[in-house]
Design a protein around this motif. Structure first.
Motif, PDB file in Angstrom:
ATOM      1  N   UNK A 160      -1.599  -3.958  -8.883  1.00 19.97           N
ATOM      2  CA  UNK A 160      -1.003  -3.325  -7.713  1.00 19.97           C
ATOM      3  C   UNK A 160      -1.981  -2.274  -7.169  1.00 19.97           C
ATOM      4  N   UNK A 161      -2.357  -2.400  -5.910  1.00 27.30           N
ATOM      5  CA  UNK A 161      -3.247  -1.437  -5.262  1.00 27.30           C
ATOM      6  C   UNK A 161      -2.415  -0.283  -4.719  1.00 27.30           C
ATOM      7  N   UNK A 162      -2.860   0.917  -4.998  1.00 27.71           N
ATOM      8  CA  UNK A 162      -2.130   2.114  -4.577  1.00 27.71           C
ATOM      9  C   UNK A 162      -2.941   2.836  -3.510  1.00 27.71           C
ATOM     10  N   UNK A 163      -2.262   3.255  -2.452  1.00 27.14           N
ATOM     11  CA  UNK A 163      -2.894   3.979  -1.350  1.00 27.14           C
ATOM     12  C   UNK A 163      -2.278   5.364  -1.227  1.00 27.14           C
ATOM     13  N   UNK A 164      -3.092   6.317  -0.788  1.00 31.43           N
ATOM     14  CA  UNK A 164      -2.604   7.640  -0.384  1.00 31.43           C
ATOM     15  C   UNK A 164      -2.618   7.607   1.128  1.00 31.43           C
ATOM     16  N   UNK A 165      -1.438   7.700   1.734  1.00 28.91           N
ATOM     17  CA  UNK A 165      -1.358   7.551   3.189  1.00 28.91           C
ATOM     18  C   UNK A 165      -0.348   8.511   3.791  1.00 28.91           C
ATOM     19  N   UNK A 166      -0.233   8.461   5.125  1.00 22.84           N
ATOM     20  CA  UNK A 166       0.678   9.344   5.851  1.00 22.84           C
ATOM     21  C   UNK A 166       1.979   8.625   6.157  1.00 22.84           C
ATOM     22  N   UNK A 167       3.086   9.346   6.009  1.00 20.61           N
ATOM     23  CA  UNK A 167       4.409   8.851   6.377  1.00 20.61           C
ATOM     24  C   UNK A 167       4.863   9.690   7.557  1.00 20.61           C
ATOM     25  N   UNK A 168       5.159   9.042   8.693  1.00 21.35           N
ATOM     26  CA  UNK A 168       5.478   9.770   9.920  1.00 21.35           C
ATOM     27  C   UNK A 168       6.933  10.172   9.949  1.00 21.35           C
ATOM     28  N   UNK A 169       7.167  11.420  10.336  1.00 23.87           N
ATOM     29  CA  UNK A 169       8.512  11.964  10.550  1.00 23.87           C
ATOM     30  C   UNK A 169       8.498  12.705  11.879  1.00 23.87           C
ATOM     31  N   UNK A 170       9.641  13.191  12.324  1.00 23.19           N
ATOM     32  CA  UNK A 170       9.685  14.001  13.529  1.00 23.19           C
ATOM     33  C   UNK A 170      10.120  13.226  14.751  1.00 23.19           C
ATOM     34  N   UNK A 171      10.218  13.957  15.869  1.00 17.33           N
ATOM     35  CA  UNK A 171      10.666  13.362  17.126  1.00 17.33           C
ATOM     36  C   UNK A 171       9.514  12.667  17.846  1.00 17.33           C
ATOM     37  N   UNK A 172       9.800  12.194  19.053  1.00 14.24           N
ATOM     38  CA  UNK A 172       8.841  11.365  19.772  1.00 14.24           C
ATOM     39  C   UNK A 172       7.520  12.095  20.018  1.00 14.24           C
ATOM     40  N   UNK A 173       7.495  13.242  20.582  1.00 15.57           N
ATOM     41  CA  UNK A 173       6.229  13.932  20.844  1.00 15.57           C
ATOM     42  C   UNK A 173       6.009  15.112  19.908  1.00 15.57           C
ATOM     43  N   UNK A 190       1.754  10.731   1.168  1.00 17.37           N
ATOM     44  CA  UNK A 190       2.460  10.043   0.090  1.00 17.37           C
ATOM     45  C   UNK A 190       1.515   9.123  -0.665  1.00 17.37           C
ATOM     46  N   UNK A 191       1.958   8.759  -1.862  1.00 15.51           N
ATOM     47  CA  UNK A 191       1.299   7.731  -2.649  1.00 15.51           C
ATOM     48  C   UNK A 191       2.249   6.546  -2.643  1.00 15.51           C
ATOM     49  N   UNK A 192       1.754   5.378  -2.205  1.00 21.07           N
ATOM     50  CA  UNK A 192       2.611   4.200  -2.091  1.00 21.07           C
ATOM     51  C   UNK A 192       1.806   2.938  -2.378  1.00 21.07           C
ATOM     52  N   UNK A 193       2.517   1.869  -2.656  1.00 16.05           N
ATOM     53  CA  UNK A 193       1.893   0.560  -2.801  1.00 16.05           C
ATOM     54  C   UNK A 193       1.255   0.203  -1.459  1.00 16.05           C
ATOM     55  N   UNK A 194       0.093  -0.419  -1.478  1.00 16.81           N
ATOM     56  CA  UNK A 194      -0.623  -0.724  -0.240  1.00 16.81           C
ATOM     57  C   UNK A 194       0.130  -1.723   0.630  1.00 16.81           C
ATOM     58  N   UNK A 195       1.071  -2.474   0.047  1.00 15.75           N
ATOM     59  CA  UNK A 195       1.798  -3.484   0.821  1.00 15.75           C
ATOM     60  C   UNK A 195       3.045  -2.931   1.515  1.00 15.75           C
ATOM     61  N   UNK A 196       3.443  -1.701   1.223  1.00 15.63           N
ATOM     62  CA  UNK A 196       4.638  -1.136   1.870  1.00 15.63           C
ATOM     63  C   UNK A 196       4.313  -0.742   3.294  1.00 15.63           C
ATOM     64  N   UNK A 197       5.344  -0.725   4.138  1.00 16.07           N
ATOM     65  CA  UNK A 197       5.141  -0.331   5.531  1.00 16.07           C
ATOM     66  C   UNK A 197       4.858   1.165   5.628  1.00 16.07           C
ATOM     67  N   UNK A 198       4.499   1.616   6.825  1.00 21.40           N
ATOM     68  CA  UNK A 198       4.057   2.997   7.026  1.00 21.40           C
ATOM     69  C   UNK A 198       5.096   4.015   6.573  1.00 21.40           C
TER      70      UNK A 198
END
Length: 141
Positions: free
Chosen positions: A1-14, A21-29
């Motif tokens: 399983x490949x693990x990525x350190x990536x950004x998870x977007x939160x907040x309003x439109x602008x 976060x640390x997540x599996x590379x196959x999970x969505x953003x």
């Protein structure tokens, strides 16, 4: 399983806010994360970047790969240089502390009235001038 350190977007439109976060590379953003290890708020001036250095070092040590945006954040915070054994970058900019706003009582104590208003004095002078002129005209006639 490949693990990525990536950004998870939160907040309003602008008004985006991200969690690092640390997540599996196959999970969505914005999908399920293994662990949250930091924050990134780009809208604030200067940008707010908080990273748990111990957890980042652990995940990089076990082979997690950061995405390009996360790699840029880790380079600014100095965690990437620490992991690679390079010299640390300049410290991050911190927002200036905001000055405390004066309370209502403090403002009222400084601005106490000092005598009569200017407009009242002007009206009183005009009333005094008008009868004196009319009395002078009636005595001449």
């Amino acid at each position: 399983m490949a693990v990525k350190i990536k950004l998870k977007r939160l907040g309003k439109i602008r008004s985006p806010h991200y969690r690092i976060i640390v997540a599996d590379s196959r999970t969505r953003r914005d999908g399920r994360a293994i662990e949250e290890i930091g924050l990134y708020h780009p809208v604030q001036n200067p940008s707010r970047m908080e990273v748990d250095a111990e957890r980042v070092a652990y995940w990089l040590g076990v082979g997690a790969q950061p995405t390009e945006p996360v790699l840029a954040i880790l380079k600014k915070t100095g965690d990437w240089q620490k992991f690679k054994g390079e010299p640390a970058p300049a410290p991050l900019l911190q927002p200036e502390p905001k000055a405390a706003r004066p309370t209502f009582e403090a403002v009222g104590a400084e601005d106490e009235p000092k005598g009569e208003a200017i407009t009242q004095k002007k009206k009183a002078e005009k009333k005094d001038d008008a009868p004196a002129e009319s009395a002078a005209e009636s005595t001449e006639a």
